[in-house]
Enzyme design. Structure first.
Site, PDB file in Angstrom:
ATOM      1  N   SER A 138     -32.538  14.164  70.738  1.00 39.43           N
ATOM      2  CA  SER A 138     -31.468  15.137  70.522  1.00 39.43           C
ATOM      3  C   SER A 138     -30.117  14.434  70.617  1.00 39.43           C
ATOM      4  O   SER A 138     -29.930  13.551  71.442  1.00 39.43           O
ATOM      5  CB  SER A 138     -31.496  16.224  71.610  1.00 39.43           C
ATOM      6  OG  SER A 138     -32.764  16.829  71.718  1.00 39.43           O
ATOM      7  N   ASP A 147     -27.174  15.879  80.419  1.00 30.38           N
ATOM      8  CA  ASP A 147     -28.028  16.106  79.243  1.00 30.38           C
ATOM      9  C   ASP A 147     -28.007  17.571  78.809  1.00 30.38           C
ATOM     10  O   ASP A 147     -29.028  18.150  78.427  1.00 30.38           O
ATOM     11  CB  ASP A 147     -29.465  15.634  79.514  1.00 30.38           C
ATOM     12  CG  ASP A 147     -29.525  14.140  79.781  1.00 30.38           C
ATOM     13  OD1 ASP A 147     -28.671  13.416  79.256  1.00 30.38           O
ATOM     14  OD2 ASP A 147     -30.405  13.701  80.547  1.00 30.38           O
TER      15      ASP A 147
END
Ligand code: GAR
Length: 198
Positions: A138, A147
């Site tokens: 991602s 994150d």
């Protein structure tokens, strides 16, 4: 045309940094202005220098866990380079909310999982251990939470029965090298709609 200036932060081999740098040619709306590492031994530094990109190192170790003091030094080469966009590419230090806020809305990160699954480390082993049928990577906007932040692109990678963390990591990395440049190009054009690969 005035190009967007991109600083890239690395900690290791820098293969994602290379894929970003090598994508910023011709009609690309951005150009690299700095590769910055927290480790003088990072293999990516030579790859950047070989490509004519200015490099800088701020070793985190002398700061002995004082993240604010480390970041004050990290900020100096960044302020000189005046990036419009900051890309974290295998940069393995957690940044404080204060540092992140300075680059709000213009700092990207690549993470080797299908976020929001598997934030943090050892993502490939955790996906295999969980019995997942797919894994991936991602690219997201960086916010103060680790994150986290709006997802700008993902690439999905099937997990094979005989995969080890290493074999899976290698296949995911190959997709990272496709995903990150595609997201950066769109981001530099002002397009934040998610890229979904393959
Ligand atoms: C990449 O797999 C990247 O997604 C990961 O580190 C590797 C760096 O490789 N990043 C993280 O785990 C960040 N939490 P590279 O130095 O060859 O680009």
């Amino acid at each position: 045309m005035s190009h967007k200036r991109v600083a890239i932060l690395i900690s290791g081999g820098g293969s994602n940094m290379v894929s970003l740098v090598d994508s910023m040619t011709k009609d690309h709306p951005a150009r690299p202005c700095l590769v910055l590492s927290n480790d003088a031994q990072a293999g990516g530094l030579k790859k950047a220098a070989d490509r004519g990109i200015p490099t800088a190192v701020v070793d985190h170790r002398p700061f002995k866990g004082d993240r604010s003091a480390f970041e004050a030094e990290l900020l100096k080469p960044l302020q000189e380079a005046q990036p419009d966009i900051v890309c974290l590419a295998g940069f393995m230090r957690v940044l404080t909310a204060d540092f992140v806020s300075r680059f709000q809305g213009r700092m990207l990160n690549i993470h080797p999982s299908l976020l929001p699954k598997y934030k943090g480390l050892n993502t490939h082993a955790r996906a295999i251990q969980a019995g997942d049928s797919e894994h991936g990577c991602s690219v997201h906007e960086v916010t103060a939470a680790l994150d986290d932040g709006p997802i700008l692109g993902q690439a999905r990678v099937p997990i094979q029965a005989d995969d080890t963390p290493e074999s899976l990591a290698a296949r995911v990395l190959a997709w990272e090298h496709k995903l990150y440049p595609e997201v950066l190009r769109r981001f530099a054009e002002g397009n934040r709609s998610p890229v979904l690969l393959p």
